[in-house]
Enzyme design. Structure first.
Site, PDB file in Angstrom:
ATOM      1  N   ARG A  82       0.800  -1.219   0.000  1.00  0.00           N
ATOM      2  CA  ARG A  82       0.000   0.000   0.000  1.00  0.00           C
ATOM      3  C   ARG A  82       0.840   1.280   0.000  1.00  0.00           C
ATOM      4  NH1 ARG A  82      -2.916  -4.103   2.112  1.00  0.00           N
ATOM      5  NH2 ARG A  82      -0.840  -4.664   2.735  1.00  0.00           N
ATOM      6  N   THR A  83       1.796   1.365   0.930  1.00  0.00           N
ATOM      7  CA  THR A  83       2.510   2.629   1.114  1.00  0.00           C
ATOM      8  C   THR A  83       3.382   2.946  -0.102  1.00  0.00           C
ATOM      9  OG1 THR A  83       2.547   2.036   3.439  1.00  0.00           O
ATOM     10  CG2 THR A  83       3.859   3.935   2.791  1.00  0.00           C
ATOM     11  N   LYS A 110      25.514  -5.486  -0.852  1.00  0.00           N
ATOM     12  CA  LYS A 110      26.972  -5.675  -0.831  1.00  0.00           C
ATOM     13  C   LYS A 110      27.572  -5.075   0.430  1.00  0.00           C
ATOM     14  CE  LYS A 110      27.105  -4.994  -5.842  1.00  0.00           C
ATOM     15  NZ  LYS A 110      27.432  -3.932  -6.817  1.00  0.00           N
ATOM     16  N   HIS A 160       4.436   5.839  11.741  1.00  0.00           N
ATOM     17  CA  HIS A 160       3.989   5.677  10.351  1.00  0.00           C
ATOM     18  C   HIS A 160       3.002   6.827  10.111  1.00  0.00           C
ATOM     19  CE1 HIS A 160       2.926   4.034   6.583  1.00  0.00           C
ATOM     20  NE2 HIS A 160       2.579   2.814   6.907  1.00  0.00           N
TER      21      HIS A 160
END
Ligand code: CP
Length: 336
Positions: A82-83, A110, A160
């Site tokens: 969604r985000t 890496k 969030h």
């Protein structure tokens, strides 16, 4: 009826264009790192702007040039549906050049550090950096290093912010207000950045918040969050306006926090019988991803009181508002 609807859409688009051309700053900060620190008027301004973008997103022609010339890079160190998708759509609908960095095929694999990765991207002169990372505070750290606006798309169990804003927009559009509502947040509160950002936003906007979880999934400082705490779902959702369900964040658990998912569903899963204890017009919300049959029954997730799909729709509009608002604080202002 159809004519009335289209007149309303035209009016809302005109309002949106007026707001857009004014390019007035909406946020004090250069970055959106969390809900913490946002004032009620900043939250309301973002929600008002997002509300206009909802109308734009329902038109056939969705494209604007608010972010024309701007470069947005989305860097997701954690999985997202969604985000990430909605930040990409949001940037593109506002006319930005949007790049999604694939972390799995990047030099992070890496051994390149988060800071070095961010400095490398920063050297390419992005205007907006959207970041999701598993560590709380990662976005704030990067914001101090890079020369562009940083948006927190979820940092560990910390915050969030755009999820809380889209939840607030969903509630405000359905209930006409946030102030005075009783919102029950149920599930894995301990590991949830969604719960944390929602608690902060709902408090700021004058809502009452209850949290409901088994004692193992409550934060140790829950008595200092200014919420009512319940360890019984039936008691916690009784008479509430909003029931917000959260999934068990197994990826953040090292050890057994619940005896089994079957046991968890029995006591903390939302089914129609338990939902009947909330107000008859209570809304059922879930930020996703959902685990049907663990925290929520399918019949409830897909039922008439569910606004889960609407939350996803609001997500695009809210992210457009956030990108628009942050671009106004960049050198060159809005619509550079
Ligand atoms: N609600 C939410 O953040 O969903 P995603 O993990 O799919 O982005």
């Amino acid at each position: 009826m159809c004519l009335l609807k289209s007149q309303k859409a035209v009016k809302e688009l005109a309002l949106m264009n007026a707001q857009k051309t004014s390019s007035a700053p909406l946020l004090k900060s250069t970055h959106l790192l969390g809900i913490e620190g946002l004032s009620p008027s900043e939250i309301n301004s973002l929600l008002d702007l997002a509300n206009n973008y909802v109308e734009l997103n329902r038109q056939i022609q969705k494209k604007q040039d608010t972010l024309r010339g701007r470069t947005q890079i989305n860097v997701f160190f954690e999985n997202s549906t969604r985000t990430q998708a909605s930040f990409e759509l949001a940037g593109k609908r506002l006319g930005a050049d949007v790049m999604n960095m694939s972390v799995t095929s990047s030099s992070v694999k890496k051994g390149e550090t988060l800071i070095d990765t961010a400095m490398t991207l920063s050297a390419m002169h992005p205007d907006l950096l959207v970041i999701r990372h598993s560590s709380a505070g990662a976005c704030e750290l990067l914001a101090q290093k890079v020369g562009c606006a940083v948006v927190n798309a979820g940092d560990g169990s910390h915050e969030h912010p755009t999820q809380a804003l889209l939840d607030a927009l969903t509630i405000r559009r359905r209930k006409g207000k946030l102030q005075g509502l009783t919102v029950a947040i149920c599930g894995d509160i301990l590991h949830s950045r969604v719960a944390r950002s929602n608690i902060l936003l709902l408090h700021t906007m004058g809502a009452r918040v209850r949290i409901i979880a088994p004692s193992t999934l409550l934060p140790p400082d829950s008595d200092r969050l200014g919420v009512e705490v319940f360890t019984n779902l039936e008691d916690g959702i009784a008479g509430c306006d909003i029931v917000m369900m959260l999934r068990l964040q197994l990826e953040r658990m090292n050890g057994a926090y619940v005896p089994s998912t079957r046991e968890y569903y029995r006591y903390f899963g939302l089914n129609a019988e338990k939902l009947a204890l909330a107000k008859p017009d209570a809304l059922v919300m879930h930020p996703g991803p959902m685990n049907r049959g663990v925290e929520i029954a399918s019949a409830v997730a897909d039922g008439v009181q569910s606004v889960i799909s609407e939350q996803v729709e609001m997500g695009v509009a809210v992210r457009m508002a956030v990108l628009d608002a942050l671009s106004r604080n960049l050198p060159g202002g809005g619509n550079a």
